[in-house]
Motif scaffolding. Structure first.
Motif, PDB file in Angstrom:
ATOM      1  N   THR A 114     -31.289  -4.865  26.869  1.00  0.00           N
ATOM      2  CA  THR A 114     -32.627  -5.264  27.326  1.00  0.00           C
ATOM      3  C   THR A 114     -33.010  -4.733  28.695  1.00  0.00           C
ATOM      4  O   THR A 114     -34.192  -4.720  29.051  1.00  0.00           O
ATOM      5  CB  THR A 114     -32.728  -6.797  27.376  1.00  0.00           C
ATOM      6  OG1 THR A 114     -31.829  -7.293  28.394  1.00  0.00           O
ATOM      7  CG2 THR A 114     -32.354  -7.419  26.036  1.00  0.00           C
ATOM      8  N   GLY A 115     -32.011  -4.334  29.481  1.00  0.00           N
ATOM      9  CA  GLY A 115     -32.288  -3.913  30.850  1.00  0.00           C
ATOM     10  C   GLY A 115     -32.398  -5.067  31.816  1.00  0.00           C
ATOM     11  O   GLY A 115     -32.658  -4.862  33.007  1.00  0.00           O
ATOM     12  N   ARG A 116     -32.219  -6.291  31.328  1.00  0.00           N
ATOM     13  CA  ARG A 116     -32.284  -7.486  32.192  1.00  0.00           C
ATOM     14  C   ARG A 116     -30.953  -8.225  32.118  1.00  0.00           C
ATOM     15  O   ARG A 116     -30.419  -8.445  31.025  1.00  0.00           O
ATOM     16  CB  ARG A 116     -33.420  -8.413  31.753  1.00  0.00           C
ATOM     17  CG  ARG A 116     -34.789  -7.764  31.825  1.00  0.00           C
ATOM     18  CD  ARG A 116     -35.897  -8.762  31.485  1.00  0.00           C
ATOM     19  NE  ARG A 116     -35.723  -9.334  30.166  1.00  0.00           N
ATOM     20  CZ  ARG A 116     -36.168  -8.765  29.027  1.00  0.00           C
ATOM     21  NH1 ARG A 116     -36.783  -7.589  29.088  1.00  0.00           N
ATOM     22  NH2 ARG A 116     -35.995  -9.359  27.872  1.00  0.00           N
ATOM     23  N   ARG A 117     -30.442  -8.626  33.275  1.00  0.00           N
ATOM     24  CA  ARG A 117     -29.148  -9.301  33.336  1.00  0.00           C
ATOM     25  C   ARG A 117     -29.338 -10.804  33.148  1.00  0.00           C
ATOM     26  O   ARG A 117     -29.880 -11.486  34.033  1.00  0.00           O
ATOM     27  CB  ARG A 117     -28.467  -9.035  34.683  1.00  0.00           C
ATOM     28  CG  ARG A 117     -27.157  -9.795  34.890  1.00  0.00           C
ATOM     29  CD  ARG A 117     -26.040  -9.221  34.065  1.00  0.00           C
ATOM     30  NE  ARG A 117     -24.803 -10.003  34.204  1.00  0.00           N
ATOM     31  CZ  ARG A 117     -23.656  -9.678  33.632  1.00  0.00           C
ATOM     32  NH1 ARG A 117     -23.582  -8.596  32.890  1.00  0.00           N
ATOM     33  NH2 ARG A 117     -22.585 -10.414  33.795  1.00  0.00           N
ATOM     34  N   PRO A 118     -28.877 -11.362  32.036  1.00  0.00           N
ATOM     35  CA  PRO A 118     -28.987 -12.817  31.863  1.00  0.00           C
ATOM     36  C   PRO A 118     -27.870 -13.531  32.608  1.00  0.00           C
ATOM     37  O   PRO A 118     -26.812 -12.949  32.894  1.00  0.00           O
ATOM     38  CB  PRO A 118     -28.825 -12.988  30.353  1.00  0.00           C
ATOM     39  CG  PRO A 118     -27.933 -11.852  29.955  1.00  0.00           C
ATOM     40  CD  PRO A 118     -28.290 -10.702  30.860  1.00  0.00           C
ATOM     41  N   ALA A 119     -28.094 -14.774  32.910  1.00  0.00           N
ATOM     42  CA  ALA A 119     -27.040 -15.585  33.525  1.00  0.00           C
ATOM     43  C   ALA A 119     -25.928 -15.814  32.503  1.00  0.00           C
ATOM     44  O   ALA A 119     -26.172 -15.913  31.299  1.00  0.00           O
ATOM     45  CB  ALA A 119     -27.614 -16.917  33.983  1.00  0.00           C
ATOM     46  N   VAL A 120     -24.699 -15.887  32.985  1.00  0.00           N
ATOM     47  CA  VAL A 120     -23.562 -16.176  32.112  1.00  0.00           C
ATOM     48  C   VAL A 120     -23.423 -17.690  32.002  1.00  0.00           C
ATOM     49  O   VAL A 120     -23.185 -18.370  33.002  1.00  0.00           O
ATOM     50  CB  VAL A 120     -22.266 -15.555  32.679  1.00  0.00           C
ATOM     51  CG1 VAL A 120     -21.090 -15.874  31.755  1.00  0.00           C
ATOM     52  CG2 VAL A 120     -22.418 -14.051  32.849  1.00  0.00           C
ATOM     53  N   PRO A 121     -23.589 -18.252  30.816  1.00  0.00           N
ATOM     54  CA  PRO A 121     -23.519 -19.710  30.685  1.00  0.00           C
ATOM     55  C   PRO A 121     -22.082 -20.223  30.785  1.00  0.00           C
ATOM     56  O   PRO A 121     -21.115 -19.469  30.615  1.00  0.00           O
ATOM     57  CB  PRO A 121     -24.085 -19.958  29.289  1.00  0.00           C
ATOM     58  CG  PRO A 121     -23.752 -18.714  28.532  1.00  0.00           C
ATOM     59  CD  PRO A 121     -23.858 -17.599  29.520  1.00  0.00           C
TER      60      PRO A 121
END
Length: 331
Positions: A114-121
């Motif tokens: 996606t090109g966006r870094r999600p938070a690691v849950p």
């Protein structure tokens, strides 16, 4: 954003290498040298047998046999001492880090797509992996107790040197149990961490097998889970090992020493020609056609899988040619 091939390389090489390194480090710490110590008993036992009875063909009996076996049981006990509790403790301590690694890998995969870094849950250790760790001390103790029984005068009666080999082989299976348990539990925790991350972000799971996976894992590569995170049970490229009655599964590992990975896959992402799922399925077909056998499977299984592959339409000329050769046993 990454191409399908770059995504496959990320998971199959970089992330799989990191997971395998964690597995190997955990296995070495859990073993603590017991495997080498138990393997070394063969030479010592051989020397003791020759000293006591002169030849390997001697039946072995009497007080000399009783004394020799008592010594071997003591050697096995010393070599394997602490293996069970240590391996259970080490594996249990490694599982939270394995689950976090899976979550981090899943987030990294989403970033590349996606090109966006999600938070690691935050993720939990799966109960199935924790159960393996909790039962490891018991399993190791049982294997070493079996070795001790086999190395008793009553069990050795009339078996000679062959009986010693059988008993020591049973002892050597204890470190094998540890490595198998570590392999499965670590990779289960990693994949479950990825699955929890996928669920957190409303994604399904995409199964990514090794490029040279076994006939069963190859059949899953490129498959996307159902909405509840399940994959069909009993798939295989080898018709003989397929099952239509096997219950659904929630992802890899499919078997001990399985290196398959599950990654998040959002509903609506491309699954057509040129997509990552299509790339993985094509990779699996080429793998089967080439007949690259795994140590865990027979050449016959690969030949049957290649023969079944030939019934498919739209195979490339190269894949069809290689599958024909493999099915005929010419690879």
């Amino acid at each position: 954003m990454a191409t399908p091939q770059q995504l496959a390389t990320l998971v199959q090489e970089q992330q799989t290498d990191e997971a395998t390194t964690l597995e190997q480090q955990t296995a070495e710490e859990a073993d603590g040298g017991a495997g080498a110590a138990l393997a070394g008993l063969i030479a010592a036992a051989l020397a003791a047998w020759i000293a006591a009875f002169g030849t390997l063909t001697a039946a072995g009996a009497g007080a000399k046999l009783v004394s020799l076996l008592a010594g071997l049981r003591g050697d096995v006990d010393r070599a394997g001492r602490g293996l069970g509790p240590r391996s259970a403790r080490v594996l249990e301590a490694a599982l939270p880090g394995a689950a976090r690694m899976g979550a981090s890998h899943a987030a990294g995969f989403l970033t590349r797509v996606t090109g966006r870094r999600p938070a690691v849950p935050d993720v939990d250790v799966p109960e199935a992996a924790a159960d393996v760790a909790r039962g490891l001390a018991r399993d190791v103790a049982g294997q070493l107790e079996l070795a001790a029984r086999l190395l008793s005068p009553r069990m050795m009666s009339g078996r000679g040197w062959r009986g010693v080999i059988v008993g020591l082989a049973a002892a050597r299976r204890a470190p094998g149990l540890v490595r198998q348990a570590v392999s499965w539990a670590v990779h289960r925790a990693i994949n479950d961490g990825a699955a929890q991350t996928a669920e957190h972000y409303g994604a399904r799971l995409l199964w990514i097998a090794e490029p040279t996976a076994c006939v069963r894992c190859a059949a899953y590569s490129g498959h996307i889970s159902t909405a509840d995170g399940q994959f069909p049970g009993g798939l295989s490229m080898d018709p003989k090992s397929r099952s239509s009655t096997t219950a659904a599964i929630d992802g890899p590992p499919l078997h001990p020493r399985c290196r398959c990975r599950a990654v998040p896959w959002m509903p609506g992402w491309d699954t057509g020609p040129g997509s990552l799922p299509a790339l993985l399925q094509g990779q699996a077909l080429r793998n089967i056609a080439a007949g690259r056998g795994r140590p865990s499977e027979s050449n016959a299984a690969r030949r049957r899988a290649a023969q079944a592959l030939l019934t498919r339409r739209n195979l490339s000329a190269r894949v069809r040619r290689e599958a024909t050769a493999t099915a005929a046993g010419r690879t």
